[in-house]
Design an enzyme around this catalytic site. Structure first.
Site, PDB file in Angstrom:
ATOM      1  N   ASP A  63      -1.872   5.659  -5.457  1.00  0.00           N
ATOM      2  CA  ASP A  63      -2.157   4.839  -4.279  1.00  0.00           C
ATOM      3  C   ASP A  63      -2.539   3.413  -4.665  1.00  0.00           C
ATOM      4  O   ASP A  63      -3.656   3.160  -5.114  1.00  0.00           O
ATOM      5  CB  ASP A  63      -3.277   5.501  -3.463  1.00  0.00           C
ATOM      6  N   ASP A  67       0.831  -1.209   0.000  1.00  0.00           N
ATOM      7  CA  ASP A  67       0.000   0.000   0.000  1.00  0.00           C
ATOM      8  C   ASP A  67       0.864   1.257   0.000  1.00  0.00           C
ATOM      9  O   ASP A  67       1.460   1.607   1.020  1.00  0.00           O
ATOM     10  CB  ASP A  67      -0.899  -0.030   1.239  1.00  0.00           C
TER      11      ASP A  67
END
Length: 346
Positions: free
Chosen positions: A232, A46
């Site tokens: 992201d 992430d």
């Protein structure tokens, strides 16, 4: 550099992590080893957060029990945090995790260092249905939930454990490859996966991988809209502000805002589109999301209406999530002048 398999086999300081795409390109996870002897866990890599955490063997919640849990007592290299500090992290979707921290040997595709990890003794129920065992944060150290803790990549760079100060993301999509064949490369770039040269977009704020989005386009038509955005890997869709999202969907026939679903929808037939795109201008170059990917997931089984790949929310930044990354090779470059290298996938 040749194929990633060749790189990882022949070059010290390179880690290769194959990724799995469980459903609808929603999230991606890959294996790492923690401890001695190594315990294997599937992690969500992430770039929108910095902590590494997974469930502790002492956690007995339903969310923890539905995943592999780390048994620190069976690792001869585990060390408790001397200050008995604890981590606590919450994500944009409302999910959270918390617990003590410690250090152990963390091996990511062959790159191994001693690293601080969080051992969750409490996870929100959101994680119960997820296929991943934990989160592997790839944002900057300033985003660590425990002040003073450094990320895996910061430590790996300082210890010269990676050949290059980069993590490269090659995410597979159902449309392009049946969801197979993706990977993260630590310390290397796989030039066989993209067209042309990488465009390096400067990071404007080191926390997230924040960059300037100069414009949004639909089929080459400018929406005259610019903003700060983050790249992201931990977000599924592309998230823009209300005004831009409305303008974008006004140019896609059959799309509308569904008040019951509280989101934008498009005809599922769009998934068969052979042409058209939504584009994002970065450093003067337009990077595309094909129109076929705008039909993301049917509202329900058999529905002719699909959730759109672009949604809106009240956020201080736009989010270029997996919808964007699965169409564009992304290199998260943590050198002195941080940047995101981007090029269209082959």
């Amino acid at each position: 550099y040749g194929s990633p398999e060749t790189i990882a086999a022949a070059k010290k300081g390179v880690g290769l992590v194959p990724v799995t795409n469980p459903a609808f390109d929603t999230e991606y996870y890959g294996p790492i080893n923690i401890g001695t002897p190594g315990q294997t866990f599937n992690m969500n890599f992430d770039t929108g957060s910095a902590d590494i955490w997974l469930a502790s063997s002492t956690c007995s919640t339903a969310a923890c029990k539905s995943h592999r849990r780390f048994n620190s007592s069976s690792s001869k290299t585990f060390r408790n945090d001397p200050a008995k500090r604890r981590f606590q992290i919450a994500y944009g979707d409302g999910s959270y995790a918390m617990g003590p921290i410690g250090t152990d040997m963390v091996n990511v595709g062959g790159v191994q260092i001693r690293q601080t990890i969080g051992l969750a003794t409490n996870e929100s129920s959101d994680f119960e249905v997820s296929k991943m065992d934990g989160m592997f944060g790839l944002a900057f150290s300033s985003f660590e939930s425990v002040p003073g803790v450094k990320t895996f990549m910061t430590n790996a760079i300082e210890k010269k454990a990676v050949a290059l100060p980069v993590v490269s993301a090659y995410l597979p999509s159902l449309r392009r490859s049946g969801g197979k064949g993706g990977h993260y490369l630590f310390g290397a770039i796989d030039s066989t996966k993209f067209h042309g040269d990488l465009t390096y977009v400067p990071v404007t704020v080191r926390g997230y991988w924040q960059i300037t989005v100069q414009d949004v386009l639909v089929n080459s038509q400018s929406l005259n809209s610019s903003f700060q955005g983050i790249v992201d890997t931990g977000t599924t869709l592309v998230i823009l502000d209300d005004k831009t999202t409305t303008a974008l969907h006004s140019k896609i026939r059959g799309s509308y805002f569904d008040k019951d679903e509280q989101g934008w929808v498009v005809p599922c037939s769009l998934s068969k589109a052979k042409a058209g795109f939504v584009g994002f201008r970065l450093e003067g170059r337009v990077f595309e999301v094909p129109m076929a990917d705008m039909a993301w997931e049917p509202l329900r089984k058999g529905s002719e209406v699909c959730y759109s790949g672009v949604q809106s929310m009240n956020s201080p930044v736009w989010i270029l999530g997996d919808m964007f990354i699965k169409n564009n090779y992304c290199v998260f470059n943590q050198s002195t002048i941080a940047s995101v290298g981007i090029a269209p996938l082959k």
